[in-house]
Design a protein around this motif. Structure first.
Motif, short mmCIF file in Angstrom:
data_model
loop_
_atom_site.label_atom_id
_atom_site.label_comp_id
_atom_site.label_asym_id
_atom_site.label_seq_id
_atom_site.Cartn_x
_atom_site.Cartn_y
_atom_site.Cartn_z
N SER A 87 -28.36 47.62 6.78
CA SER A 87 -28.41 46.23 6.32
C SER A 87 -28.55 46.25 4.80
O SER A 87 -29.66 46.39 4.28
N PRO A 88 -27.46 46.13 4.06
CA PRO A 88 -27.49 46.33 2.61
C PRO A 88 -28.46 45.45 1.85
O PRO A 88 -28.93 45.82 0.78
N MET A 89 -28.78 44.26 2.39
CA MET A 89 -29.77 43.39 1.75
C MET A 89 -31.16 43.58 2.35
O MET A 89 -32.11 42.91 1.93
N GLY A 90 -31.27 44.45 3.32
CA GLY A 90 -32.56 44.70 3.94
C GLY A 90 -32.99 43.66 4.94
O GLY A 90 -34.13 43.66 5.41
N LYS A 91 -32.08 42.74 5.28
CA LYS A 91 -32.43 41.62 6.15
C LYS A 91 -32.23 41.96 7.63
O LYS A 91 -31.55 42.92 7.97
N VAL A 92 -32.83 41.15 8.47
CA VAL A 92 -32.55 41.15 9.90
C VAL A 92 -32.27 39.71 10.31
O VAL A 92 -32.72 38.78 9.64
N PRO A 93 -31.49 39.53 11.38
CA PRO A 93 -31.00 40.54 12.30
C PRO A 93 -29.70 41.18 11.82
O PRO A 93 -29.02 40.66 10.94
N TYR A 94 -29.39 42.30 12.46
CA TYR A 94 -28.05 42.83 12.44
C TYR A 94 -27.78 43.43 13.81
O TYR A 94 -28.70 43.59 14.62
#
Length: 215
Positions: free
Chosen positions: A44-51
């Motif tokens: 997750s390149p932005m560090g976010k969830v979900p993926y």
């Protein structure tokens, strides 16, 4: 099999969970908080969830995931077939995302984790949330059925969980429940709670929120 990665505390994770359940797709969940660690940023390149992890690789961003699921499994459809109706459904979902959920985000740490928030932020957020709610009421159909007609769409799923997130924020910070003061929205949310996929996804999230004392 699809892997849904993210914390069960997240309303965005819940939206993808509900969509997967509505599509009757097999999936597993991996509990992951949003972090900026290099091992996480590779997925997750932005560090976010979900993926989601698929046999083809990783997909991030909820709206992208929705589009992928719709192409992967066209039935049951969660977007209208008509191009105009599909665009309007996406428009409503974006209004909910940007101007209800998004307007509530500066309140998150205070409402969910007990941190302090400045009076300036409080004064800014409330009218912005109110504008978002009014915009949603102008665009959507809340009297009966679903937000864009008679069929459940991703916009319904998105709106349900984003209103729920904002409602926690406004109730805790302002003692203001904008849902109960807007009966069409309250009735609409009650109808959505009767949908199995939405109810099951919400239960996972709410059980997690209760376990850490947020609700």
């Amino acid at each position: 099999m699809i892997k849904l990665v993210g914390t069960p505390l997240s309303n965005y994770v819940a939206t993808v969970r509900a969509a997967l359940l509505a599509k009757e797709l097999e999936f597993t969940e991996i509990d992951q908080m949003p972090v900026q660690e290099e091992s996480h940023l590779k997925s997750s390149p932005m560090g976010k969830v979900p993926y989601i992890e698929t046999d083809r690789g990783v997909l991030t961003e909820v709206n992208v995931i929705f589009d992928y699921l719709e192409d992967l499994s066209p039935s049951p459809a969660l977007y209208p077939k008509d191009a105009w109706e599909r665009a309007k459904a996406k428009e409503i979902g974006r209004i909910s995302e940007l101007y209800i959920d998004g307007a509530s985000r500066p309140l998150t740490k205070a409402a969910y984790f007990g941190e302090t928030v400045s009076e300036q932020i409080k004064e800014f957020c409330r009218p912005e949330i109110k504008k978002g709610v009014h915009a949603l009421l102008r665009l959507g159909s809340f009297e009966d059925g679903f937000i864009t007609g008679n069929e459940l769409t991703y916009s319904d799923i998105t709106t349900f969980f984003q209103i729920g997130f904002a409602r926690v924020c406004t109730t805790k910070i302002y003692n203001w429940d904008f849902v109960t003061e807007n009966k069409p929205i309250a009735s609409y949310l009650s109808r959505l709670e009767e949908i199995t996929s939405v109810r099951q996804a919400a239960k996972v999230m709410n059980d997690s929120l209760k376990s850490v004392g947020i609700i």
